[in-house]
Design a protein around this motif. Structure first.
Motif, PDB file in Angstrom:
ATOM      1  N   ALA A   1       0.853  -1.196   0.000  1.00 49.52           N
ATOM      2  CA  ALA A   1       0.000   0.000   0.000  1.00 49.52           C
ATOM      3  C   ALA A   1       0.879   1.232   0.000  1.00 49.52           C
ATOM      4  O   ALA A   1       1.799   1.337   0.827  1.00 49.52           O
ATOM      5  CB  ALA A   1      -0.913   0.003   1.226  1.00 49.52           C
ATOM      6  N   ASP A   2       0.626   2.125  -0.931  1.00 49.49           N
ATOM      7  CA  ASP A   2       1.377   3.384  -1.001  1.00 49.49           C
ATOM      8  C   ASP A   2       0.626   4.286  -1.970  1.00 49.49           C
ATOM      9  O   ASP A   2       0.371   3.890  -3.106  1.00 49.49           O
ATOM     10  CB  ASP A   2       2.819   3.117  -1.495  1.00 49.49           C
ATOM     11  N   PRO A   3       0.220   5.492  -1.522  1.00 47.62           N
ATOM     12  CA  PRO A   3      -0.580   6.355  -2.388  1.00 47.62           C
ATOM     13  C   PRO A   3       0.238   7.070  -3.469  1.00 47.62           C
ATOM     14  O   PRO A   3      -0.340   7.660  -4.383  1.00 47.62           O
ATOM     15  CB  PRO A   3      -1.173   7.377  -1.408  1.00 47.62           C
TER      16      PRO A   3
ATOM     17  N   PRO B   1       6.050   7.102   6.531  1.00 49.09           N
ATOM     18  CA  PRO B   1       6.708   8.143   7.338  1.00 49.09           C
ATOM     19  C   PRO B   1       6.348   8.057   8.826  1.00 49.09           C
ATOM     20  O   PRO B   1       5.236   7.623   9.178  1.00 49.09           O
ATOM     21  CB  PRO B   1       6.186   9.440   6.713  1.00 49.09           C
ATOM     22  N   ASN B   2       7.298   8.477   9.675  1.00 50.05           N
ATOM     23  CA  ASN B   2       7.133   8.393  11.134  1.00 50.05           C
ATOM     24  C   ASN B   2       5.768   8.906  11.593  1.00 50.05           C
ATOM     25  O   ASN B   2       5.140   8.335  12.487  1.00 50.05           O
ATOM     26  CB  ASN B   2       8.194   9.258  11.838  1.00 50.05           C
ATOM     27  N   GLN B   3       5.336  10.009  10.986  1.00 47.04           N
ATOM     28  CA  GLN B   3       4.127  10.690  11.439  1.00 47.04           C
ATOM     29  C   GLN B   3       2.871   9.846  11.215  1.00 47.04           C
ATOM     30  O   GLN B   3       1.806  10.168  11.751  1.00 47.04           O
ATOM     31  CB  GLN B   3       3.995  12.043  10.705  1.00 47.04           C
TER      32      GLN B   3
ATOM     33  N   TRP C   1       8.615  15.068   5.033  1.00 45.43           N
ATOM     34  CA  TRP C   1       8.517  14.534   6.391  1.00 45.43           C
ATOM     35  C   TRP C   1       9.889  14.388   7.038  1.00 45.43           C
ATOM     36  O   TRP C   1      10.010  14.442   8.260  1.00 45.43           O
ATOM     37  CB  TRP C   1       7.765  13.200   6.395  1.00 45.43           C
ATOM     38  N   ARG C   2      10.939  14.221   6.194  1.00 44.01           N
ATOM     39  CA  ARG C   2      12.274  13.986   6.753  1.00 44.01           C
ATOM     40  C   ARG C   2      12.907  15.251   7.332  1.00 44.01           C
ATOM     41  O   ARG C   2      13.823  15.170   8.133  1.00 44.01           O
ATOM     42  CB  ARG C   2      13.195  13.441   5.660  1.00 44.01           C
ATOM     43  N   ARG C   3      12.429  16.430   6.888  1.00 40.46           N
ATOM     44  CA  ARG C   3      13.075  17.662   7.354  1.00 40.46           C
ATOM     45  C   ARG C   3      12.156  18.500   8.235  1.00 40.46           C
ATOM     46  O   ARG C   3      12.452  19.640   8.547  1.00 40.46           O
ATOM     47  CB  ARG C   3      13.610  18.480   6.169  1.00 40.46           C
TER      48      ARG C   3
HETATM   49  N1  LIG Z   1      15.210   0.242   9.908  1.00 38.21           N
HETATM   50  C1  LIG Z   1      15.887   1.067   9.147  1.00 38.21           C
HETATM   51  O1  LIG Z   1      17.105   0.921   8.973  1.00 38.21           O
HETATM   52  C2  LIG Z   1      15.181   2.189   8.443  1.00 38.21           C
HETATM   53  C3  LIG Z   1      15.812   2.792   7.348  1.00 38.21           C
HETATM   54  C4  LIG Z   1      15.135   3.830   6.712  1.00 38.21           C
HETATM   55  C5  LIG Z   1      13.902   4.262   7.175  1.00 38.21           C
HETATM   56  N2  LIG Z   1      13.339   3.655   8.265  1.00 38.21           N
HETATM   57  C6  LIG Z   1      12.017   4.114   8.753  1.00 38.21           C
HETATM   58  O2  LIG Z   1      11.053   3.654   7.799  1.00 38.21           O
HETATM   59  C7  LIG Z   1      10.053   4.641   7.592  1.00 38.21           C
HETATM   60  C8  LIG Z   1      10.055   5.065   6.126  1.00 38.21           C
HETATM   61  O3  LIG Z   1      11.294   5.682   5.840  1.00 38.21           O
HETATM   62  P1  LIG Z   1      11.806   5.812   4.336  1.00 38.21           P
HETATM   63  O4  LIG Z   1      13.150   6.411   4.412  1.00 38.21           O
HETATM   64  O5  LIG Z   1      11.610   4.526   3.617  1.00 38.21           O
HETATM   65  O6  LIG Z   1      10.768   6.894   3.806  1.00 38.21           O
HETATM   66  P2  LIG Z   1      10.319   7.211   2.298  1.00 38.21           P
HETATM   67  O7  LIG Z   1       9.810   8.588   2.301  1.00 38.21           O
HETATM   68  O8  LIG Z   1      11.400   6.816   1.344  1.00 38.21           O
HETATM   69  O9  LIG Z   1       9.113   6.171   2.100  1.00 38.21           O
HETATM   70  C9  LIG Z   1       7.882   6.305   2.742  1.00 38.21           C
HETATM   71  C10 LIG Z   1       6.812   5.828   1.780  1.00 38.21           C
HETATM   72  O10 LIG Z   1       5.561   5.853   2.469  1.00 38.21           O
HETATM   73  C11 LIG Z   1       4.610   6.295   1.532  1.00 38.21           C
HETATM   74  N3  LIG Z   1       3.403   6.794   2.176  1.00 38.21           N
HETATM   75  C12 LIG Z   1       3.088   8.069   2.507  1.00 38.21           C
HETATM   76  N4  LIG Z   1       1.835   8.102   3.017  1.00 38.21           N
HETATM   77  C13 LIG Z   1       1.376   6.839   3.004  1.00 38.21           C
HETATM   78  C14 LIG Z   1       0.139   6.240   3.372  1.00 38.21           C
HETATM   79  N5  LIG Z   1      -0.887   6.964   3.875  1.00 38.21           N
HETATM   80  N6  LIG Z   1      -0.016   4.910   3.205  1.00 38.21           N
HETATM   81  C15 LIG Z   1       0.980   4.157   2.695  1.00 38.21           C
HETATM   82  N7  LIG Z   1       2.185   4.669   2.318  1.00 38.21           N
HETATM   83  C16 LIG Z   1       2.368   5.994   2.480  1.00 38.21           C
HETATM   84  C17 LIG Z   1       5.313   7.345   0.710  1.00 38.21           C
HETATM   85  O11 LIG Z   1       4.649   7.551  -0.529  1.00 38.21           O
HETATM   86  C18 LIG Z   1       6.682   6.719   0.542  1.00 38.21           C
HETATM   87  O12 LIG Z   1       6.783   5.947  -0.642  1.00 38.21           O
HETATM   88  C19 LIG Z   1      10.375   5.766   8.551  1.00 38.21           C
HETATM   89  O13 LIG Z   1       9.652   5.554   9.744  1.00 38.21           O
HETATM   90  C20 LIG Z   1      11.862   5.617   8.811  1.00 38.21           C
HETATM   91  O14 LIG Z   1      12.255   6.125  10.056  1.00 38.21           O
HETATM   92  C21 LIG Z   1      13.945   2.618   8.885  1.00 38.21           C
END
Ligand SMILES: NC(=O)c1ccc[n+]([C@@H]2O[C@H](COP(=O)([O-])OP(=O)(O)OC[C@H]3O[C@@H](n4cnc5c(N)ncnc54)[C@H](O)[C@@H]3O)[C@@H](O)[C@H]2O)c1
Length: 355
Positions: free
Chosen positions: A34-36, A72-74, A164-166
């Motif tokens: 799932a990803d919008p 994203p965290n939020q 969301w990252r900044r």
């Molecule tokens: N364990 C690790 O080593 C590790 C590494 C990177 C990130 N993370 C964590 O993973 C999470 C994602 O980080 P990232 O760097 O992959 O972010 P990212 O921004 O690359 O990916 C997040 C994805 O979530 C999607 N998204 C947004 N709203 C959504 C929704 N309502 N439903 C479904 N998907 C939605 C976005 O479109 C995006 O593709 C964060 O919480 C981050 O802290 C963990």
């Protein structure tokens, strides 16, 4: 035996890695993603799975056995609650949530519903972590005096295209340093108090790009963490451990443990101690003994563990409360930066506090 059907919510940087691993591991099947955003359908097609823009619809239609929340965290609270409400076990990527209140709400909801909740502190699944914990626990260093940790990289500019990252709830303390906080809790015991400075002088974002933390552990040992995402360096977990294909390996150490009898670096796991029965004094030469450990990528181990948790064959190795304790220590760092004062991590909520 039927494969365990896993789904991934959010297929960005880390979600894609989870989805690829699920598609590659024998005992699991990628039920859907799932990803919008536009990456959702693209990744679903590439991995030959179904795509949903709305994660709730995916949960209702697919009824997966388990979900990895990599949005994203939020969004962790909302997505995590949607899983819990449907009785679906979840690994929520770290941080458990973007605020302590949200993290506590999710943990209490999962406990009330009896649904397994794991937090994606995947480093704990790396065998060198267990090796280090065992070395420290058996007293090979004597009494632990201090530890220092460094995580320093220069992130590429496009990484920050994702707002969301900044902005609040993102930033390298919650995204990256939280891993080191979790490791230091795992290695050295609970954190009693922190003092910290933060800076956003290099990138100029709402969130920090650099931070330094001084830690007092409950054991009395002291620690420091230095973090920046604005300076290239060979020092950091991923560079040292080669545990992430997205970050160039350096083979350099990122932690140094100092005990009353010996010192240990990590991840190279070299033990430095004198030859005599008494602890070496400063004039005594130290012998360097490499300690053996067999490494492998931690993320696949986390998925295999998740399968056993879903089958109720194992308890979560990093459960919601553990993730909440790491979040509390990390939020204490942010609060110490904001107030300029030492801060003790907030206590965990009592079980059943929600009801
Ligand atoms: N364990 C690790 O080593 C590790 C590494 C990177 C990130 N993370 C964590 O993973 C999470 C994602 O980080 P990232 O760097 O992959 O972010 P990212 O921004 O690359 O990916 C997040 C994805 O979530 C999607 N998204 C947004 N709203 C959504 C929704 N309502 N439903 C479904 N998907 C939605 C976005 O479109 C995006 O593709 C964060 O919480 C981050 O802290 C963990």
């Amino acid at each position: 035996m039927a494969k365990t059907r896993l789904a991934v919510v959010g297929v960005g940087l880390i979600g894609i890695r989870h989805a690829e691993l699920i598609a590659a591991i024998d005992e699991v099947e990628l039920a859907a993603v799932a990803d919008p955003s536009e990456v959702g359908p693209r990744e679903a097609a590439r991995l030959a799975t179904r795509h949903y823009a709305d994660y709730r619809e995916m949960l209702d239609r697919e009824r997966p056995d388990g979900v990895i929340v990599a949005a994203p965290n939020q969004l962790h609270l909302a997505v995590g609650l949607a899983c819990v409400e449907r009785g679906i076990p979840a690994i929520v990527e770290k941080p458990l949530a973007d605020t302590l209140e949200a993290g506590a709400e999710l943990v209490l909801a999962a406990e009330a519903a009896g649904v397994p909740l794991l937090v994606g502190h995947h480093r704990r699944y790396n065998p060198m972590v267990e090796a280090t914990r065992e070395i420290l626990a058996r007293g090979a260093l004597g009494r632990l005096v201090a530890v220092n940790a460094v995580w320093a990289v220069r992130k590429p500019a496009p990484y920050f295209d994702a707002t969301w990252r900044r902005t609040t709830g993102g930033g390298p303390i919650l995204i990256n340093m939280i891993h080191d906080v979790d490791c230091l809790r795992h290695f050295c015991g609970e954190i009693a108090e922190v003092q910290a400075y933060g800076s956003s002088a290099i990138r100029g974002f709402e969130v920090e790009d650099t931070a330094v933390v001084a830690i007092r552990f409950a054991s009395g040992a002291l620690g420091t963490i230095t973090l920046t995402d604005a300076a290239p360096s060979p020092w950091g977990w991923e560079a040292g451990s080669a545990d992430n294909p997205n970050i160039a390996a350096s083979g350099q150490n990122c932690y140094r443990f100092l005990g009353t009898e010996a010192a240990l670096d990590f991840p190279n796991l070299t033990l430095w101690r004198g030859a005599g029965p008494e602890p070496a004094s400063w004039a005594d030469p130290l012998a360097a003994t490499p300690l053996a450990w067999a490494g492998h990528e931690a993320l696949p181990q986390q998925i295999r563990h998740f399968v056993r948790v879903i089958a109720r064959a194992e308890a979560p190795r990093v459960d919601g409360r553990d993730g909440l304790a790491t979040l509390a220590a990390t939020m204490a760092i942010k609060q110490a930066i904001a107030t300029g004062r030492p801060v003790a991590p907030a206590a965990a909520p009592a079980a059943g506090a929600r009801a």
